[in-house]
Every structure is written in structure tokens, then in C-alpha cells.
Design an enzyme around this catalytic site. Structure first.
Site, PDB file in Angstrom:
ATOM      1  N   CYS A 103      81.465 -10.410 139.866  1.00 56.08           N
ATOM      2  CA  CYS A 103      81.389  -9.182 139.205  1.00 56.08           C
ATOM      3  C   CYS A 103      80.484  -9.136 137.920  1.00 56.08           C
ATOM      4  O   CYS A 103      80.582  -9.973 136.757  1.00 56.08           O
ATOM      5  CB  CYS A 103      82.763  -8.668 138.602  1.00 56.08           C
ATOM      6  SG  CYS A 103      84.057  -8.501 139.882  1.00 56.08           S
ATOM      7  N   GLU A 105      71.562  -5.692 146.057  1.00 61.66           N
ATOM      8  CA  GLU A 105      72.315  -6.920 146.071  1.00 61.66           C
ATOM      9  C   GLU A 105      73.813  -6.387 146.739  1.00 61.66           C
ATOM     10  O   GLU A 105      74.212  -5.286 146.517  1.00 61.66           O
ATOM     11  CB  GLU A 105      72.550  -7.650 144.858  1.00 61.66           C
ATOM     12  CG  GLU A 105      71.354  -8.001 144.125  1.00 61.66           C
ATOM     13  CD  GLU A 105      71.723  -9.110 143.001  1.00 61.66           C
ATOM     14  OE1 GLU A 105      72.638  -9.829 143.131  1.00 61.66           O
ATOM     15  OE2 GLU A 105      70.875  -9.020 142.153  1.00 61.66           O
ATOM     16  N   CYS A 107      71.676   0.277 136.870  1.00 57.46           N
ATOM     17  CA  CYS A 107      72.579   0.998 136.457  1.00 57.46           C
ATOM     18  C   CYS A 107      72.230   1.777 135.156  1.00 57.46           C
ATOM     19  O   CYS A 107      71.921   0.982 134.199  1.00 57.46           O
ATOM     20  CB  CYS A 107      73.949   0.464 136.315  1.00 57.46           C
ATOM     21  SG  CYS A 107      75.377   1.609 135.822  1.00 57.46           S
ATOM     22  N   CYS A 128      77.183  -0.711 129.668  1.00 50.54           N
ATOM     23  CA  CYS A 128      78.255  -1.461 129.490  1.00 50.54           C
ATOM     24  C   CYS A 128      78.012  -2.957 128.763  1.00 50.54           C
ATOM     25  O   CYS A 128      76.888  -3.454 129.500  1.00 50.54           O
ATOM     26  CB  CYS A 128      79.438  -1.808 130.491  1.00 50.54           C
ATOM     27  SG  CYS A 128      79.930  -0.203 131.194  1.00 50.54           S
ATOM     28  N   CYS A 172      80.993  -6.124 148.896  1.00 51.84           N
ATOM     29  CA  CYS A 172      80.829  -5.463 147.870  1.00 51.84           C
ATOM     30  C   CYS A 172      79.522  -4.875 147.689  1.00 51.84           C
ATOM     31  O   CYS A 172      78.424  -5.657 148.001  1.00 51.84           O
ATOM     32  CB  CYS A 172      81.187  -6.404 146.740  1.00 51.84           C
ATOM     33  SG  CYS A 172      80.795  -5.789 145.059  1.00 51.84           S
ATOM     34  N   CYS A 217      77.934  -6.249 130.924  1.00 52.19           N
ATOM     35  CA  CYS A 217      77.493  -6.315 132.415  1.00 52.19           C
ATOM     36  C   CYS A 217      75.985  -6.534 132.696  1.00 52.19           C
ATOM     37  O   CYS A 217      75.335  -5.868 131.931  1.00 52.19           O
ATOM     38  CB  CYS A 217      77.871  -4.895 133.050  1.00 52.19           C
ATOM     39  SG  CYS A 217      77.057  -4.613 134.565  1.00 52.19           S
TER      40      CYS A 217
HETATM   41  N1  SAH Z   1      79.718   0.798 137.675  1.00 54.75           N
HETATM   42  C1  SAH Z   1      81.087   0.859 138.290  1.00 54.75           C
HETATM   43  C2  SAH Z   1      81.218  -0.214 139.605  1.00 54.75           C
HETATM   44  C3  SAH Z   1      80.416  -1.588 139.300  1.00 54.75           C
HETATM   45  S1  SAH Z   1      80.960  -2.624 138.193  1.00 54.75           S
HETATM   46  C4  SAH Z   1      82.227   0.346 137.375  1.00 54.75           C
HETATM   47  O1  SAH Z   1      81.692  -0.050 136.258  1.00 54.75           O
HETATM   48  O2  SAH Z   1      83.276   0.412 137.582  1.00 54.75           O
HETATM   49  C5  SAH Z   1      82.118  -3.356 138.870  1.00 54.75           C
HETATM   50  C6  SAH Z   1      83.363  -4.116 138.088  1.00 54.75           C
HETATM   51  O3  SAH Z   1      82.556  -5.088 137.553  1.00 54.75           O
HETATM   52  C7  SAH Z   1      83.749  -3.271 137.049  1.00 54.75           C
HETATM   53  O4  SAH Z   1      85.090  -3.033 137.063  1.00 54.75           O
HETATM   54  C8  SAH Z   1      83.137  -3.803 135.769  1.00 54.75           C
HETATM   55  O5  SAH Z   1      83.963  -3.748 134.635  1.00 54.75           O
HETATM   56  C9  SAH Z   1      83.075  -5.263 136.216  1.00 54.75           C
HETATM   57  N2  SAH Z   1      82.240  -6.170 135.372  1.00 54.75           N
HETATM   58  C10 SAH Z   1      80.967  -5.841 135.091  1.00 54.75           C
HETATM   59  N3  SAH Z   1      80.587  -6.720 134.111  1.00 54.75           N
HETATM   60  C11 SAH Z   1      81.441  -7.909 134.408  1.00 54.75           C
HETATM   61  C12 SAH Z   1      81.509  -9.365 134.052  1.00 54.75           C
HETATM   62  N4  SAH Z   1      80.064  -9.722 133.180  1.00 54.75           N
HETATM   63  N5  SAH Z   1      82.546 -10.096 134.364  1.00 54.75           N
HETATM   64  C13 SAH Z   1      83.430  -9.560 135.071  1.00 54.75           C
HETATM   65  N6  SAH Z   1      83.676  -8.169 135.453  1.00 54.75           N
HETATM   66  C14 SAH Z   1      82.483  -7.408 135.191  1.00 54.75           C
HETATM   67 FE1  SF4 Z   2      77.205   0.086 135.349  1.00 53.21          FE
HETATM   68 FE2  SF4 Z   2      77.929  -2.514 134.714  1.00 53.21          FE
HETATM   69 FE3  SF4 Z   2      79.042  -0.383 133.441  1.00 53.21          FE
HETATM   70 FE4  SF4 Z   2      79.484  -0.675 136.087  1.00 53.21          FE
HETATM   71  S1  SF4 Z   2      80.053  -2.222 134.691  1.00 53.21           S
HETATM   72  S2  SF4 Z   2      79.031   1.229 134.729  1.00 53.21           S
HETATM   73  S3  SF4 Z   2      77.522  -1.567 136.798  1.00 53.21           S
HETATM   74  S4  SF4 Z   2      76.877  -1.071 133.279  1.00 53.21           S
END
Ligand code: SAH
Ligand code: SF4
Length: 340
Positions: free
Chosen positions: A327, A83, A103, A107, A96, A110
Site C-alpha cells: 500500500c 500498476e 493521484c 497525502c 488491487c 503516499c
Molecule cells: N486513494 C484511495 C485509494 C488508494 S490508496 C485512498 O487513499 O483511499 C489505498 C490505501 O493505501 C489508503 O488507505 C492509503 O491510506 C494507504 N496508503 C497510502 N500510502 C501508504 C503507505 N506508505 N503505507 C501504508 N499504507 C499507505
Molecule cells: Fe492518492 Fe495516495 Fe492519498 Fe490515496 S493515499 S488519495 S492514492 S495520495
């Protein structure tokens, strides 16, 4: 491929300038087929077809949001899809891009995390996302409007070699020609890789997903903190070699009643106030299977007020929530859901 890779591909029998001609055709003229490279001799073009392929990604699907955001599902050579999101704004366009399919970092807020890791993207696939979206939307990568953020699917620092190679290709003056100032990589805090990134001569700007105000909270939300402690992450941020024009960015996803209190905001201030940085707040983008809620705009505002007294602090507008492009919402298994 970089110029040196192209030289190697063509072999020692070809004059050196051939590699440069090929480089120009790929990254300046964006040819889609070897046959379009009219300044290369036919025997060489025939040879190229047998030793290499020129397969950029193709569009499998496009979702258009009411706010102008476009989410692309791009098909790769092995038929997997990835994506990529375009967010047009009045004065800038942000692409983006993804760095991995899925991944491996777990987290809790996410959606991409729920997929696990399928594989790393190659440097070509990372660059290919930018070139595809730019071409499909008539954007010029050299334009100062253009920004690339590696904030799509995946943890870029767990694919650092390819991320750095892609950055070198995107910023090569004689090719795509983007400025290093317009590319940002975001990490969940892979400390040894941050150190490696800092040593790279050509590198994107660095953003860190902080997302919690203390060790214990971060361990709950981002279990990777058990391996790379918050205290050590902050030390790595302090030691990070910023260029003169650069600031660190901290991203902070606000989760209702979890990490969004005034006390959290004050702890965030204590963590970051001595650093040359800014903080971007993002209210949680909700999704199926995400066990958190989005805080109210007032709560977000009050958090921002506290942090803003110490360092610049912005609230990121949600973009493309209606098409699952915001995000943390990128996860392919939601395709059907989105189309309902
Ligand atoms: N893996 C990297 C980059 C991809 S995620 C990272 O974690 O930084 C990009 C951003 O999206 C990160 O700052 C993450 O904290 C945020 N993110 C993930 N899930 C989200 C959600 N459900 N709502 C808002 N931001 C989110
Ligand atoms: Fe991976 Fe999502 Fe955590 Fe970024 S926020 S490191 S994409 S699991």
C-alpha cells in the site's frame, strides 16, 4: 462497454442478439481478438475491426515477491503504464487495481502522491486490469475466492463515473459475474462523491482512509481535509446508505510518533464507535521521499487492543514490500530502484 454501448456500436441494422453475442465473447469467453468470435458473421467482424479496437492491457513487467505477491506494470493503449497487484492467500485472491495514473490528492505518506495526476483510467482500463490478472493466473472472477480492491494508484472517487461503469461490467451476471460484495473502493474522503456513490444501484463496498484521529492531524497528513473536513467526513459516513450485508471499512496508516499513540487510538474509537464498521490498521510501508517511520509491532498491537474494544479491528499484513507492491508504494518512477 456495457451491453447498451455495444448495441449502439453495432447500430440499429443488427439484430439485438448480436450485441449479446459480442458481450459474451468479451466478458465470458475473454476473446483477445475479434476474429476469435466465431458465432458472428464475417462482414460484421470486418466492420468491428474498422469501428473499434479490442486492446486489453499488456504486461510490460512483472515483479514477484517472496510472499507470492505479484506486481504488474501494465501497458495501456496510449503507451502509459499502470500498476496492478495480485495478492494470493490460502482462501482468497485479491487483485488491487488502479483507478487513475498517479493521484491528485496530496497525502504525505503516499508515493503515488508524488507523481501528481497524469490522467483518469477509462472503465475499460479498470476492467482490463482485472481480466488481465485473472487470465494470467488462471483465476475465475466468478469464484468466491476472488476479491477486487480499488486501492492501487489514484483516488477512485475522483473518477467515479468510470469506476461505477467498471463495477457494473464486472458484476454483470451475464458477463464477468463478480459479486458486488467482493469489490471494494477506497477513498481519501471526497464527500460529495461518497453521496453520489451511495445513490448508485450497483456499487462496490466503501472503505475510507481515515489515517488521523483529529482534524488538525488529518489536515497535516491529508491536506484534502482542508476542503473536506474530518467532522463532515464522519457525518457523511453516518449518513452513508449501507446495504444489509455491508459494513464501512476504515483504513488507518500508522505513522511512528505521529498518529500511533494510545490517545490517538481512543480518539479513533470516539470517531467510529457508533458506526457499523470495522477498522484496518496498516503500519506505514516506507518509501523514498516519505518523511515518516514505521511503528513497532508492539505499538501497532497496543493501538489495535484499544480500538478492538469498540469495533472489529484488524492489522493488515504488509504484502510485497520487497517488490514495492505494498500500500502506498505504487509509483512508476521507482522501477529502476526496484530492479537494483
Ligand atoms: N486513494 C484511495 C485509494 C488508494 S490508496 C485512498 O487513499 O483511499 C489505498 C490505501 O493505501 C489508503 O488507505 C492509503 O491510506 C494507504 N496508503 C497510502 N500510502 C501508504 C503507505 N506508505 N503505507 C501504508 N499504507 C499507505
Ligand atoms: Fe492518492 Fe495516495 Fe492519498 Fe490515496 S493515499 S488519495 S492514492 S495520495
Amino acid at each position: 462497454m456495457e451491453l447498451a454501448d455495444l448495441r449502439e456500436l453495432l447500430g440499429p441494422d443488427q439484430p439485438k442478439y448480436r450485441a449479446q453475442q459480442l458481450f459474451d465473447a468479451l466478458y465470458k469467453r475473454h476473446v483477445a481478438n475479434f476474429s476469435e468470435i466465431s458465432n458472428l458473421p464475417q462482414p460484421l467482424l470486418n466492420q468491428l475491426v474498422t469501428i473499434s479496437t479490442l486492446n486489453g492491457p499488456t504486461s510490460e513487467k512483472r515483479f514477484d515477491s517472496v510472499d507470492g505477491t505479484k506486481r504488474y506494470l501494465l501497458r495501456l493503449e496510449d503507451n502509459r503504464t499502470v500498476e496492478t497487484v495480485l495478492m494470493p492467500e490460502e482462501h482468497r485472491d485479491t487483485i488491487c487495481i488502479s483507478s487513475q495514473i498517479g493521484c491528485p490528492v496530496d497525502c504525505k505518506f503516499c508515493l503515488t502522491a508524488l507523481m501528481g495526476l497524469e490522467r483518469n483510467l477509462t472503465a475499460g482500463e479498470i476492467v482490463g486490469q482485472v481480466l488481465f490478472v485473472a487470465r494470467a493466473n488462471g483465476l475465475n472472477a466468478r469464484d468466491s475466492r476472488m476479491n477486487v480492491v480499488m486501492m492501487g494508484m489514484g483516488e477512485p472517487l475522483l473518477n467515479l463515473e468510470n469506476v461505477l461503469k467498471a463495477t457494473r461490467i464486472l458484476t454483470d451476471e451475464s458477463g464477468v459475474g463478480m459479486s458486488q460484495k467482493r469489490i471494494t473502493v477506497s477513498t481519501s474522503g471526497i464527500i460529495p462523491k461518497m453521496e453520489e456513490l451511495g445513490r448508485a444501484e450497483v456499487r462496490p463496498k466503501l472503505a475510507i482512509s481515515l489515517n488521523a484521529s483529529n482534524e488538525e492531524q488529518r489536515r497535516e497528513l491529508m491536506p484534502i481535509t482542508r476542503k473536506y473536513h474530518l467532522a463532515d467526513l464522519m457525518k457523511a459516513c453516518k449518513a452513508y446508505p449501507l446495504r444489509t450485508w455491508e459494513k464501512l471499512t476504515f483504513e488507518y496508516v500508522l505513522l511512528k510518533d505521529v498518529n500511533d499513540t494510545d490517545a490517538d487510538a481512543r480518539r479513533v474509537v470516539r470517531l467510529v464507535s457508533r458506526l457499523n464498521c470495522k477498522v484496518n490498521l496498516i503500519a506505514l510501508n516506507p518509501g523514498p521521499g516519505i518523511p515518516f517511520e514505521t511503528p513497532t509491532a508492539e505499538r501497532v498491537g497496543s493501538f489495535q487492543e484499544i480500538v478492538r474494544k469498540a469495533v472489529p479491528c484488524f492489522v493488515r499484513k504488509p504484502r510485497g514490500r520487497d517488490i514495492f507492491a505494498a500500500c502506498g508504494q505504487l509509483k512508476r518512477v521507482n522501477e529502476e530502484r526496484v530492479e537494483e
